[in-house]
Design a protein around this motif. Sequence first.
Motif, PDB file in Angstrom:
ATOM      1  N   LEU A   1      -6.240  16.936  35.816  1.00 14.77           N
ATOM      2  CA  LEU A   1      -5.568  17.644  34.726  1.00 14.77           C
ATOM      3  C   LEU A   1      -4.641  18.730  35.282  1.00 14.77           C
ATOM      4  O   LEU A   1      -3.498  18.886  34.815  1.00 14.77           O
ATOM      5  CB  LEU A   1      -6.594  18.248  33.773  1.00 14.77           C
ATOM      6  N   THR A   2      -5.098  19.436  36.292  1.00 10.77           N
ATOM      7  CA  THR A   2      -4.246  20.432  36.941  1.00 10.77           C
ATOM      8  C   THR A   2      -3.018  19.767  37.558  1.00 10.77           C
ATOM      9  O   THR A   2      -1.894  20.267  37.451  1.00 10.77           O
ATOM     10  CB  THR A   2      -5.028  21.192  38.024  1.00 10.77           C
ATOM     11  N   SER A   3      -3.233  18.630  38.203  1.00  9.28           N
ATOM     12  CA  SER A   3      -2.127  17.884  38.803  1.00  9.28           C
ATOM     13  C   SER A   3      -1.079  17.504  37.763  1.00  9.28           C
ATOM     14  O   SER A   3       0.127  17.725  37.962  1.00  9.28           O
ATOM     15  CB  SER A   3      -2.666  16.617  39.488  1.00  9.28           C
ATOM     16  N   LEU A   4      -1.521  16.932  36.654  1.00 11.59           N
ATOM     17  CA  LEU A   4      -0.581  16.478  35.628  1.00 11.59           C
ATOM     18  C   LEU A   4       0.120  17.647  34.944  1.00 11.59           C
ATOM     19  O   LEU A   4       1.311  17.557  34.603  1.00 11.59           O
ATOM     20  CB  LEU A   4      -1.305  15.595  34.609  1.00 11.59           C
ATOM     21  N   ARG A   5      -0.585  18.740  34.740  1.00 12.02           N
ATOM     22  CA  ARG A   5       0.057  19.921  34.155  1.00 12.02           C
ATOM     23  C   ARG A   5       1.126  20.474  35.102  1.00 12.02           C
ATOM     24  O   ARG A   5       2.194  20.901  34.664  1.00 12.02           O
ATOM     25  CB  ARG A   5      -0.994  20.983  33.846  1.00 12.02           C
ATOM     26  N   LYS A   6       0.843  20.444  36.385  1.00 17.43           N
ATOM     27  CA  LYS A   6       1.810  20.908  37.377  1.00 17.43           C
ATOM     28  C   LYS A   6       3.039  19.987  37.373  1.00 17.43           C
ATOM     29  O   LYS A   6       4.183  20.458  37.454  1.00 17.43           O
ATOM     30  CB  LYS A   6       1.156  20.928  38.761  1.00 17.43           C
ATOM     31  N   THR A   7       2.798  18.691  37.269  1.00 20.24           N
ATOM     32  CA  THR A   7       3.901  17.732  37.202  1.00 20.24           C
ATOM     33  C   THR A   7       4.764  17.984  35.969  1.00 20.24           C
ATOM     34  O   THR A   7       6.002  17.957  36.041  1.00 20.24           O
ATOM     35  CB  THR A   7       3.372  16.286  37.183  1.00 20.24           C
ATOM     36  N   MET A   8       4.119  18.237  34.833  1.00 21.93           N
ATOM     37  CA  MET A   8       4.868  18.520  33.609  1.00 21.93           C
ATOM     38  C   MET A   8       5.719  19.776  33.756  1.00 21.93           C
ATOM     39  O   MET A   8       6.861  19.822  33.272  1.00 21.93           O
ATOM     40  CB  MET A   8       3.912  18.677  32.429  1.00 21.93           C
ATOM     41  N   LYS A   9       5.192  20.775  34.423  1.00 20.71           N
ATOM     42  CA  LYS A   9       5.958  22.008  34.646  1.00 20.71           C
ATOM     43  C   LYS A   9       7.187  21.713  35.497  1.00 20.71           C
ATOM     44  O   LYS A   9       8.289  22.224  35.229  1.00 20.71           O
ATOM     45  CB  LYS A   9       5.075  23.052  35.315  1.00 20.71           C
ATOM     46  N   MET A  10       7.001  20.884  36.511  1.00 24.08           N
ATOM     47  CA  MET A  10       8.126  20.518  37.376  1.00 24.08           C
ATOM     48  C   MET A  10       9.176  19.718  36.619  1.00 24.08           C
ATOM     49  O   MET A  10      10.383  19.945  36.778  1.00 24.08           O
ATOM     50  CB  MET A  10       7.607  19.727  38.586  1.00 24.08           C
ATOM     51  N   LEU A  11       8.732  18.775  35.795  1.00 23.82           N
ATOM     52  CA  LEU A  11       9.674  18.002  34.986  1.00 23.82           C
ATOM     53  C   LEU A  11      10.394  18.901  33.990  1.00 23.82           C
ATOM     54  O   LEU A  11      11.598  18.743  33.746  1.00 23.82           O
ATOM     55  CB  LEU A  11       8.939  16.876  34.245  1.00 23.82           C
TER      56      LEU A  11
ATOM     57  N   GLU B   1      11.065  21.826  27.174  1.00 20.55           N
ATOM     58  CA  GLU B   1       9.730  22.402  27.049  1.00 20.55           C
ATOM     59  C   GLU B   1       8.704  21.426  27.636  1.00 20.55           C
ATOM     60  O   GLU B   1       8.887  20.204  27.567  1.00 20.55           O
ATOM     61  CB  GLU B   1       9.403  22.680  25.579  1.00 20.55           C
ATOM     62  N   GLU B   2       7.627  21.961  28.179  1.00 21.40           N
ATOM     63  CA  GLU B   2       6.596  21.103  28.776  1.00 21.40           C
ATOM     64  C   GLU B   2       6.015  20.130  27.756  1.00 21.40           C
ATOM     65  O   GLU B   2       5.720  18.978  28.087  1.00 21.40           O
ATOM     66  CB  GLU B   2       5.495  21.957  29.402  1.00 21.40           C
ATOM     67  N   GLN B   3       5.850  20.580  26.517  1.00 20.33           N
ATOM     68  CA  GLN B   3       5.306  19.691  25.486  1.00 20.33           C
ATOM     69  C   GLN B   3       6.259  18.541  25.186  1.00 20.33           C
ATOM     70  O   GLN B   3       5.831  17.431  24.899  1.00 20.33           O
ATOM     71  CB  GLN B   3       5.005  20.471  24.202  1.00 20.33           C
ATOM     72  N   GLU B   4       7.554  18.803  25.273  1.00 18.74           N
ATOM     73  CA  GLU B   4       8.545  17.740  25.093  1.00 18.74           C
ATOM     74  C   GLU B   4       8.431  16.709  26.213  1.00 18.74           C
ATOM     75  O   GLU B   4       8.528  15.503  25.974  1.00 18.74           O
ATOM     76  CB  GLU B   4       9.961  18.316  25.073  1.00 18.74           C
ATOM     77  N   CYS B   5       8.237  17.189  27.427  1.00 23.45           N
ATOM     78  CA  CYS B   5       8.062  16.287  28.569  1.00 23.45           C
ATOM     79  C   CYS B   5       6.808  15.441  28.396  1.00 23.45           C
ATOM     80  O   CYS B   5       6.814  14.228  28.644  1.00 23.45           O
ATOM     81  CB  CYS B   5       7.971  17.080  29.871  1.00 23.45           C
ATOM     82  N   LEU B   6       5.734  16.085  27.977  1.00 24.47           N
ATOM     83  CA  LEU B   6       4.480  15.376  27.735  1.00 24.47           C
ATOM     84  C   LEU B   6       4.671  14.281  26.696  1.00 24.47           C
ATOM     85  O   LEU B   6       4.219  13.135  26.888  1.00 24.47           O
ATOM     86  CB  LEU B   6       3.412  16.368  27.267  1.00 24.47           C
ATOM     87  N   HIS B   7       5.357  14.608  25.614  1.00 23.11           N
ATOM     88  CA  HIS B   7       5.590  13.638  24.546  1.00 23.11           C
ATOM     89  C   HIS B   7       6.465  12.490  25.044  1.00 23.11           C
ATOM     90  O   HIS B   7       6.210  11.321  24.715  1.00 23.11           O
ATOM     91  CB  HIS B   7       6.251  14.329  23.358  1.00 23.11           C
ATOM     92  N   LEU B   8       7.476  12.801  25.834  1.00 24.04           N
ATOM     93  CA  LEU B   8       8.372  11.764  26.348  1.00 24.04           C
ATOM     94  C   LEU B   8       7.617  10.761  27.226  1.00 24.04           C
ATOM     95  O   LEU B   8       7.760   9.544  27.071  1.00 24.04           O
ATOM     96  CB  LEU B   8       9.505  12.428  27.139  1.00 24.04           C
ATOM     97  N   VAL B   9       6.805  11.276  28.144  1.00 21.34           N
ATOM     98  CA  VAL B   9       6.039  10.395  29.028  1.00 21.34           C
ATOM     99  C   VAL B   9       5.027   9.577  28.228  1.00 21.34           C
ATOM    100  O   VAL B   9       4.838   8.375  28.479  1.00 21.34           O
ATOM    101  CB  VAL B   9       5.336  11.209  30.135  1.00 21.34           C
ATOM    102  N   TRP B  10       4.413  10.204  27.244  1.00 21.91           N
ATOM    103  CA  TRP B  10       3.459   9.487  26.398  1.00 21.91           C
ATOM    104  C   TRP B  10       4.158   8.362  25.640  1.00 21.91           C
ATOM    105  O   TRP B  10       3.627   7.246  25.531  1.00 21.91           O
ATOM    106  CB  TRP B  10       2.775  10.444  25.435  1.00 21.91           C
TER     107      TRP B  10
END
Length: 249
Positions: A212-222, A229-238
């Motif tokens: 979970l830490t890894s994926l959150r870090k990846t989202m921050k980088m993206l 926004e990180e939530q936008e990145c999360l939604h896009l990948v999902w």
Amino acid sequence: MAWYVDTHCHLDLFPGIQQTVAEQDAVPIKTISVTNAPFLWRPNQQLFRSCRNIRLALGLHPELAGQRVHEMALFEALCTETKYIGEIGLDGTTTNQQERDAQLLVLRGVMAVLRTSPAKILTVHTRRAAVETIQELATGLADTPHQVILHWYSGNLTELRRAVELGFYFSVNHAMLTSKSSTALLKSIPRSQLLTETDAPFTFSPAVPDRLTSLRKTMKMLSNQWAMEEQECLHLVWENFSGLLKATH
């Protein structure tokens, strides 16, 4: 709800995984856990049988191809039991020609099995062998419904563009995105063809001790790379992952 997505990890290699399966399944991550050889399929199947968010991929890792080429018959026998294939591919770090020949034999054997198979999702290793791997996939999987994810891609820009044209996806992780060359490649990957992975436990460190830490870090980088926004990145990948699942339904 948008979930985190881990399209490539090795849960069976986690220390003490027999006692923490439920814990891994409970984190908000949709997971593809790869296997490194067909003989590991049954133990993994037993280990993760009750999981809702973890799916197993059947694989034969290129670095084990020379030792495990005899398991191709077992691979073919088990292939109908999953829609996920991995870890497979080619690895150019070896200079041993016999090993390289075994890798190619295994990859071509896998694709021959898949020629007559329903749609599957493949997570593919290309380290120092991107040109050859992409060519083999383009030829061996032509006119099939299978979906390809290039795991931790580190090849050149020319081959990346070819893979994009072929409709391949790319999975990235936090360790990969610390490299300047990888962040440069990221600019050429269409956002619609990008997924996330952890390659855990190999990417873990004191600063990144879990997926979970890894994926959150990846989202921050993206988020920084895309100015989103990180939530936008999360939604896009999902959304990308959901589309992949629909394409292989």
